[in-house]
Design an enzyme around this catalytic site. Structure first.
Site, PDB file in Angstrom:
ATOM      1  N   ASP A 236       0.767  -1.319  -0.015  1.00  0.00           N
ATOM      2  CA  ASP A 236       0.061  -0.037  -0.061  1.00  0.00           C
ATOM      3  C   ASP A 236       0.976   1.457  -0.005  1.00  0.00           C
ATOM      4  O   ASP A 236       0.526   2.433  -0.272  1.00  0.00           O
ATOM      5  CB  ASP A 236      -1.036   0.024   1.146  1.00  0.00           C
ATOM      6  CG  ASP A 236      -2.452  -0.096   0.928  1.00  0.00           C
ATOM      7  OD1 ASP A 236      -2.606  -0.377  -0.467  1.00  0.00           O
ATOM      8  OD2 ASP A 236      -3.309   0.096   1.774  1.00  0.00           O
TER       9      ASP A 236
ATOM     10  N   ASP B 256     -12.404  -6.731   9.108  1.00  0.00           N
ATOM     11  CA  ASP B 256     -12.423  -8.201   9.083  1.00  0.00           C
ATOM     12  C   ASP B 256     -13.486  -8.721   9.983  1.00  0.00           C
ATOM     13  O   ASP B 256     -14.286  -9.651   9.618  1.00  0.00           O
ATOM     14  CB  ASP B 256     -11.048  -8.970   9.657  1.00  0.00           C
ATOM     15  CG  ASP B 256     -10.681  -8.145  10.956  1.00  0.00           C
ATOM     16  OD1 ASP B 256     -11.444  -7.207  11.445  1.00  0.00           O
ATOM     17  OD2 ASP B 256      -9.658  -8.385  11.221  1.00  0.00           O
TER      18      ASP B 256
END
Length: 682
Positions: free
Chosen positions: A68, A373
């Site tokens: 990223d 998540d």
């Protein structure tokens, strides 16, 4: 239960179960990194190499690294890893190496094997690794890739001086093409596919943190390998067991119950936990007790790493009891060449690609929370799927736990804040899961969602109780009263149960005590901030942020961590709160004891005993804080500015008067009952 036993039986004999090699599904492995400074490239590629070396057909294995930060250093490290893999993978298979992270393996086997053939290969492979490690470390220290390396791969042409971690174009580079017959290791065997990906990032475009990276990986991998099974791991969680993929597939491919499971979650276990787990990072009770119990109500939460998913479940498919979908081997894109695949994949990870689509809503990982998540796993279970928890005897993955108190507190602040945001969002388990999941599973999710509000009663106990003790105000029943028994029972039973459960789970006695300390510290210095930030976000004043936990520390910090000396070195409001409460309790305890002993008020002991015990326990728990304030020198101690501030605040709270009702105590129901009981006896 019968289905679970069937799965376990298959897993215990998977060599026979996996004789049908042609029916095994393709597996795509996602590794995510975000910052080459706090997640060093050498650590990242050790994780990559460990999952490349799985004991699984290499033509069915593809590994993707999401970077990223768009760092040229991370790309260079992965390029070096792709070359070293040609020697490392055959070495692992030839000598059945465990673990298959080179750094971990060579750290565990400091001396070469006795057998001559293995010793020769061991020395040669270790030499290659050390040379690679040195080149990567030199580049990391310089902050740039050596100029001579730029000519060795076309991928370096995509970097220029204008690229920054928050502003760069989409980059996809296939470093090893598993379809290419020329992609062979040193023993002339095929290599798994290896892909580098950096999604496009622009300063004024929200990138949705790790969830955005995972969704980009889903799209890129669907274009290149399209594995039916997806394993995602954090960049510090290397594979510790080369058979883990086969183990997980035993659940997902079970003939009786396999079609019901959306994902298989393995525990997150850390290799750098100290003997007595000074910061309580092992989360052992969660992995050894809680998650096993969740299997009975629908399965564990998705915890973001070490999880095997069905791709179709992540893409939004609903469970159909009448359809027993098989995990057939998926077809790779065999026609397009590497360059065409890379260009197609780049188009899928631009900033504008997800606009006006269902990505982050109905497809992929969910957006809108720092704990993407958890809501992703909840959504999958609400679509009818089950999950299953697998805690093998040989640990599947090993990661790196925070090595300072500040890192631990910040990490728990992020987790608890994200969980509380879920509770106040449309994903609240009792609302979103109504009629979809079992009550027990709703309660389990809610237990984690309400971690942070539990700090509020704890704050009352450590602030109001000592102040009442200092003024001789009773908040609990007299020890001679019948009302005293419920309090005594609850306090004794909970602590004895906690101690026995912790010892059963593998804690030492000191480890249990450290866990109690961190239980208090998190409720005083992490969770209150999570509550405040959550409500500020609900009011639109604040925005969610994702803080990456540092995976490295300097030598002095690491040395203190290994010696189990708490690290307080930084200036932090969290430490000011901890030090102030520690000082308030010790001052009030001394004052209370002085009142009883020196001033002769022994009669008040009966009514103030519980407060003395609670206050005394808080003081004992805070011994490392007092040491860091007054006894320690050098690094890691509490800064003088925090010490002076906390003492001043504690004294200020100490002198604040408390209103008394009646004679010398507040009026509680048990006080009235005691008076009535005495009157009846008379």
């Amino acid at each position: 239960m019968r289905g679970t036993l069937s799965v376990i039986k298959n897993c215990s004999s998977f060599p026979e179960f996996f004789r049908y090699q042609d029916k095994l599904p393709n597996v795509d492995i996602f590794v995510c990194t975000a910052d080459p400074v706090i997640e060093p490239p050498i650590m990242v590629i050790n994780t990559v190499l460990s999952v490349m070396a799985y004991q699984y057909p290499v033509e069915k294995l593809s590994v993707y690294l999401s970077d990223d930060s768009g760092s040229e250093l991370t790309f260079y490290a992965l390029l070096e890893a792709s070359r070293f893999a040609k020697a490392w993978l055959p070495f692992c298979k030839k000598f059945k190496v465990e673990p298959r992270s080179p750094a971990a393996y060579f750290e565990e086997t400091l001396a070469s094997p006795r057998e001559r053939a293995e010793a020769v290969d061991w020395l040669a492979t270790k030499s290659l690794y050390e040379e690679m490690e040195n080149r990567i470390d030199v580049a990391a220290k310089l902050g740039r890739v050596p100029a001579d390396q730029h000519k060795q791969h076309k991928g370096f042409s995509q970097w220029n001086s204008a690229i920054t971690p928050r502003d760069h174009q989409a980059i996809v580079e296939i470093l090893i093409d598993g379809r290419d017959e020329k992609s062979l290791d040193d023993e002339e065997f095929a290599l798994p596919t290896l892909v580098y990906m950096a999604r496009e990032k622009r300063p004024f475009h929200h990138h949705n943190f790790k969830a955005g990276a995972m969704n980009s990986l889903l799209r890129v991998s669907s274009e290149i390998s399209n594995g039916a099974i997806i394993l995602n791991v954090d960049c510090d969680m290397y594979s510790n067991n080369s058979e883990t993929v086969k183990d997980a597939l035993c659940f997902l491919m079970d003939e009786e119950k396999g079609h019901e499971f959306a994902y298989v979650q393995l525990p997150q276990i850390f290799r750098n936990i100290t003997k007595n787990d000074i910061y309580g990072n092992s989360l052992r009770l969660m992995t050894e007790v809680d998650f096993h119990g969740l299997d009975g109500v629908g399965g564990p939460l998705y915890t973001g790493s070490g999880c095997f998913h069905r791709r179709e479940c992540l893409m939004g498919k609903k469970y159909d009891a009448n359809s027993k979908a098989q995990l057939e081997p998926s077809r790779k894109n065999l026609e397009a060449n590497t360059s065409i695949l890379e260009e197609k994949a780049k188009h899928l990870i631009t900033c504008s690609y997800e606009s006006n689509t269902d990505w982050g809503k109905e497809m992929g990982l969910k957006y809108g929370s720092p704990v993407e998540d958890v809501i992703t796993g909840l959504s999958i279970q609400c679509r009818g799927w089950k999950s299953i928890y697998f805690n093998p005897s040989r640990i599947g993955f090993l990661g790196v736990a925070p090595v300072t108190l500040a890192q631990t507190l910040v990490q728990h602040k992020r987790w608890s804040e994200g969980d509380l945001q879920i509770f106040f969002s449309k994903y609240c388990p009792f609302i979103f899961g109504h009629g979809k999941i079992k009550l027990g599973l709703k309660m389990a999710y809610t237990m984690y969602c309400l971690w942070s509000p539990c700090s509020l009663p704890t704050l009352y106990y450590v602030v109001i109780l000592p102040m009442a003790l200092r003024h001789g105000i009773s908040l609990y029943p007299n020890i001679n009263s019948i009302w005293f028994m419920p309090f005594a029972y609850v306090i004794a039973a909970t602590k004895l149960y906690s101690l026995s459960e912790s010892l059963w789970a593998g804690y030492t006695l000191k480890g249990w005590w450290n866990e109690q300390r961190m239980w208090l510290f998190k409720r005083l210095a992490s969770y209150p901030f999570a509550v405040v930030d959550t409500f500020l976000k609900l009011l639109g004043v604040n925005k969610s942020a994702f803080v990456v936990t540092a995976k490295v520390a300097d030598k002095e910090v690491s040395k203190r961590y290994e010696q189990e000396i708490m690290e307080f070195g930084s200036h932090s409001l969290m430490f000011t709160i901890l030090a102030t409460i520690a000082m308030l309790n010790v001052i009030c305890l001394v004052s209370g004891v002085k009142r009883m002993v020196w001033e002769g008020e022994f009669g008040s002991l009966d009514s103030l005993l519980v407060q003395l015990v609670v206050c005394g326990t808080v003081v004992l728990v805070n011994i490392p804080v007092y040491e860091a304030m007054f006894l320690r020198s050098g690094g890691g101690r509490i800064p003088n500015s925090i010490t002076f501030t906390s003492i001043a605040l504690a004294i200020l709270a100490y002198v604040v008067p408390m209103r008394q009702t009646g004679s010398a105590s507040l009026v509680f129901p048990w006080h009235q009952t005691e008076k009535t009981h005495k009157a009846l006896l008379e």
